[in-house]
Write an enzyme that holds these catalytic residues in place. Structure first.
Site, PDB file in Angstrom:
ATOM      1  N   GLY A  12      -5.474   0.411  -6.186  1.00 30.28           N
ATOM      2  CA  GLY A  12      -4.737   1.358  -5.569  1.00 30.28           C
ATOM      3  C   GLY A  12      -5.662   2.190  -4.645  1.00 30.28           C
ATOM      4  O   GLY A  12      -5.308   3.482  -4.533  1.00 30.28           O
ATOM      5  N   LEU A  14      -6.035   2.535  -1.508  1.00 23.95           N
ATOM      6  CA  LEU A  14      -5.256   3.009  -0.097  1.00 23.95           C
ATOM      7  C   LEU A  14      -4.289   4.156  -0.460  1.00 23.95           C
ATOM      8  O   LEU A  14      -3.748   4.681   0.400  1.00 23.95           O
ATOM      9  CB  LEU A  14      -4.798   1.770   0.431  1.00 23.95           C
ATOM     10  CG  LEU A  14      -5.756   0.544   0.880  1.00 23.95           C
ATOM     11  CD1 LEU A  14      -4.975  -0.492   1.492  1.00 23.95           C
ATOM     12  CD2 LEU A  14      -6.965   1.007   1.587  1.00 23.95           C
ATOM     13  N   GLY A  15      -4.255   4.533  -1.718  1.00 22.14           N
ATOM     14  CA  GLY A  15      -3.214   5.535  -2.278  1.00 22.14           C
ATOM     15  C   GLY A  15      -3.789   6.868  -1.852  1.00 22.14           C
ATOM     16  O   GLY A  15      -4.833   7.009  -1.592  1.00 22.14           O
ATOM     17  N   GLN A  16      -2.854   7.654  -2.476  1.00 19.68           N
ATOM     18  CA  GLN A  16      -3.302   9.273  -2.233  1.00 19.68           C
ATOM     19  C   GLN A  16      -4.713   9.595  -3.041  1.00 19.68           C
ATOM     20  O   GLN A  16      -5.546  10.301  -2.380  1.00 19.68           O
ATOM     21  CB  GLN A  16      -2.031  10.145  -2.961  1.00 19.68           C
ATOM     22  CG  GLN A  16      -2.325  11.736  -2.408  1.00 19.68           C
ATOM     23  CD  GLN A  16      -1.489  12.389  -3.285  1.00 19.68           C
ATOM     24  OE1 GLN A  16      -1.019  12.132  -4.509  1.00 19.68           O
ATOM     25  NE2 GLN A  16      -0.943  13.620  -2.917  1.00 19.68           N
ATOM     26  N   ASP A  56      -3.245  -7.984  -5.871  1.00 20.69           N
ATOM     27  CA  ASP A  56      -2.139  -7.553  -6.954  1.00 20.69           C
ATOM     28  C   ASP A  56      -2.520  -7.405  -8.375  1.00 20.69           C
ATOM     29  O   ASP A  56      -2.991  -8.512  -8.760  1.00 20.69           O
ATOM     30  CB  ASP A  56      -0.874  -8.600  -6.873  1.00 20.69           C
ATOM     31  CG  ASP A  56       0.071  -8.188  -7.680  1.00 20.69           C
ATOM     32  OD1 ASP A  56       1.241  -9.375  -7.812  1.00 20.69           O
ATOM     33  OD2 ASP A  56      -0.037  -7.369  -8.538  1.00 20.69           O
ATOM     34  N   TYR A 146       8.334   7.020 -15.869  1.00 21.07           N
ATOM     35  CA  TYR A 146       6.914   7.067 -15.359  1.00 21.07           C
ATOM     36  C   TYR A 146       6.156   7.907 -16.625  1.00 21.07           C
ATOM     37  O   TYR A 146       5.062   7.457 -16.713  1.00 21.07           O
ATOM     38  CB  TYR A 146       6.811   8.149 -13.985  1.00 21.07           C
ATOM     39  CG  TYR A 146       5.604   8.425 -13.488  1.00 21.07           C
ATOM     40  CD1 TYR A 146       5.073   9.892 -13.548  1.00 21.07           C
ATOM     41  CD2 TYR A 146       4.674   7.573 -12.985  1.00 21.07           C
ATOM     42  CE1 TYR A 146       3.859  10.432 -13.289  1.00 21.07           C
ATOM     43  CE2 TYR A 146       3.449   7.905 -12.679  1.00 21.07           C
ATOM     44  CZ  TYR A 146       3.132   9.418 -12.737  1.00 21.07           C
ATOM     45  OH  TYR A 146       1.782   9.942 -12.194  1.00 21.07           O
ATOM     46  N   LYS A 150       3.103   6.538 -18.926  1.00 22.02           N
ATOM     47  CA  LYS A 150       1.841   7.228 -18.911  1.00 22.02           C
ATOM     48  C   LYS A 150       1.398   7.338 -20.537  1.00 22.02           C
ATOM     49  O   LYS A 150       0.424   7.311 -20.786  1.00 22.02           O
ATOM     50  CB  LYS A 150       1.857   8.427 -18.081  1.00 22.02           C
ATOM     51  CG  LYS A 150       1.905   7.928 -16.701  1.00 22.02           C
ATOM     52  CD  LYS A 150       0.697   7.344 -16.250  1.00 22.02           C
ATOM     53  CE  LYS A 150       0.587   7.063 -14.735  1.00 22.02           C
ATOM     54  NZ  LYS A 150      -0.732   6.125 -14.384  1.00 22.02           N
TER      55      LYS A 150
HETATM   56  C1  VAH Z   1       4.610  12.557  -9.576  1.00 20.39           C
HETATM   57  N1  VAH Z   1       2.720  13.176  -8.117  1.00 20.39           N
HETATM   58  O1  VAH Z   1       5.364  13.449  -8.731  1.00 20.39           O
HETATM   59  C2  VAH Z   1       2.923  12.602  -9.485  1.00 20.39           C
HETATM   60  C3  VAH Z   1       2.484  13.193 -10.459  1.00 20.39           C
HETATM   61  C4  VAH Z   1       2.756  15.318 -11.939  1.00 20.39           C
HETATM   62  C5  VAH Z   1       3.522  14.460 -10.951  1.00 20.39           C
HETATM   63  O2  VAH Z   1       2.274  12.440 -11.595  1.00 20.39           O
HETATM   64  O3  VAH Z   1       5.172  11.527  -9.704  1.00 20.39           O
END
Ligand code: VAH
Length: 321
Positions: A12, A14-16, A56, A146, A150
């Site tokens: 990752g 190239l990501g934020q 990938d 998400y 996590k």
């Molecule tokens: C999101 N920037 O908004 C992420 C982060 C706490 C939020 O994990 O999904």
């Protein structure tokens, strides 16, 4: 710094987070010791790293080949789907956010790699806890795909450390704000978009309501915290799931007021979308005293310093100086 020469793989990249973390790791370890990877095809200037692999991360065979080819010792595994996108692709989010992490932990267990960093998020928190000053050890009750991914990832990190001594380290990032790479798909990303719109249009319509406070952090502080955690002596770490990291807490209204100090007349309106429900399920602020005690977490940027730095740099980036 380790006693051996670290050869680093960043997924990752190239990501934020990945873009800026790569730059710092190159500064510290030298470009030749850093391998950046992402889904994009290589092109000139794609990364500051000395090597780039189109990768990938769900392709275990290919990942293991890269680890062997470059004799990687340390993996910063950042590739994942963020909260908004994960709600739209739940089954793929589960696969992407979990399976490669477990693969890297297996590789560490086999002795192929020595150390792993993996980002968790304050999204692991959910119902049944106070909104303010959420502690390190509270019930995790996420209500988003998400957050669930996590939370599961944190438990796998703890399992591989407890059972096999795998040195995997993690931070529960709050919303991250930076100007170098546009954010994408996150619930907190209103706090990135707002700066681009303020500079380009003088106005912004927020998809989060005006009084919704969320934990946020400027990317410079997030990168330094990550490096501090990874450099900390093993014996100083008391958390092997993931460390709370709270940064600052503000609402869209408060951020707009800060922006107005730099861009007088800036206007904000509010049209909450599906991400409002995600934001409502998250804490407003975080207690990160455990990280401060274990590995001397500290911050340099508050909301004013961040706003000034964002606007100064984005004006240059957008040619609006
Ligand atoms: C999101 N920037 O908004 C992420 C982060 C706490 C939020 O994990 O999904």
């Amino acid at each position: 710094m380790e006693s051996y020469t670290e050869k680093i793989l960043i997924t990752g990249a190239l990501g934020q987070i990945g873009t800026e973390l790569t730059n710092r790791l190159v500064e510290i370890h030298g470009a030749d010791n850093v391998v950046a990877s992402g889904l994009d095809k290589w092109q000139e200037g794609i990364s500051s790293a000395g090597h780039y692999e189109r990768l990938d991360v769900t392709n275990t065979k290919l990942v293991r080949q890269v680890i062997k080819d470059y004799e990687i010792t340390t993996v910063y595994h950042l590739a994942s789907l963020l909260s908004g996108t994960s709600e739209k692709q739940p089954l793929f989010a589960w696969k992407l956010n979990l399976e490669p992490l477990i693969d890297f932990c297996e590789m560490a267990k086999e002795g192929l790699i020595k150390k792993i960093f993996w980002p968790s998020s304050i999204a692991v928190f959910g119902k049944g806890i106070p909104k303010e000053n959420v502690g390190q050890e509270v019930v995790l009750n996420p209500t988003t795909v998400y957050g669930i991914s996590k939370m599961a990832g944190e438990k796998w990190c703890e399992y591989y450390f407890d059972k096999y001594g795998v040195d995997v380290r993690s931070i529960r990032y709050p919303g991250l704000i930076s100007w170098k790479t546009p954010a994408g798909g996150g619930t907190t990303d209103y706090a990135v978009e707002i700066f681009y719109k303020a500079i380009e249009d003088g106005k912004y319509t927020s998809f989060i309501s005006e009084d919704t406070a969320m934990p946020m952090l400027y990317m410079d502080d997030a990168i330094e915290a990550t490096l501090k955690l990874m450099d900390a002596p093993k014996e100083s770490l008391t958390v092997r799931s993931s460390y709370n990291l709270g940064g600052m807490s503000f609402t869209p209204k408060q951020l707009a007021e800060e922006i107005r100090k730099e861009i007088p007349g800036f206007e904000i309106s509010y049209e909450p979308d599906f991400r409002q429900a995600i934001a409502d399920s998250w804490p407003a602020s975080i207690d990160d005293s455990t990280a401060k005690n274990d590995w001397k977490l500290s911050y340099n940027f508050g909301i004013s310093e961040m706003t000034q730095d964002m606007i100064k740099n984005l004006r240059i980036k957008l040619g609006k100086n």
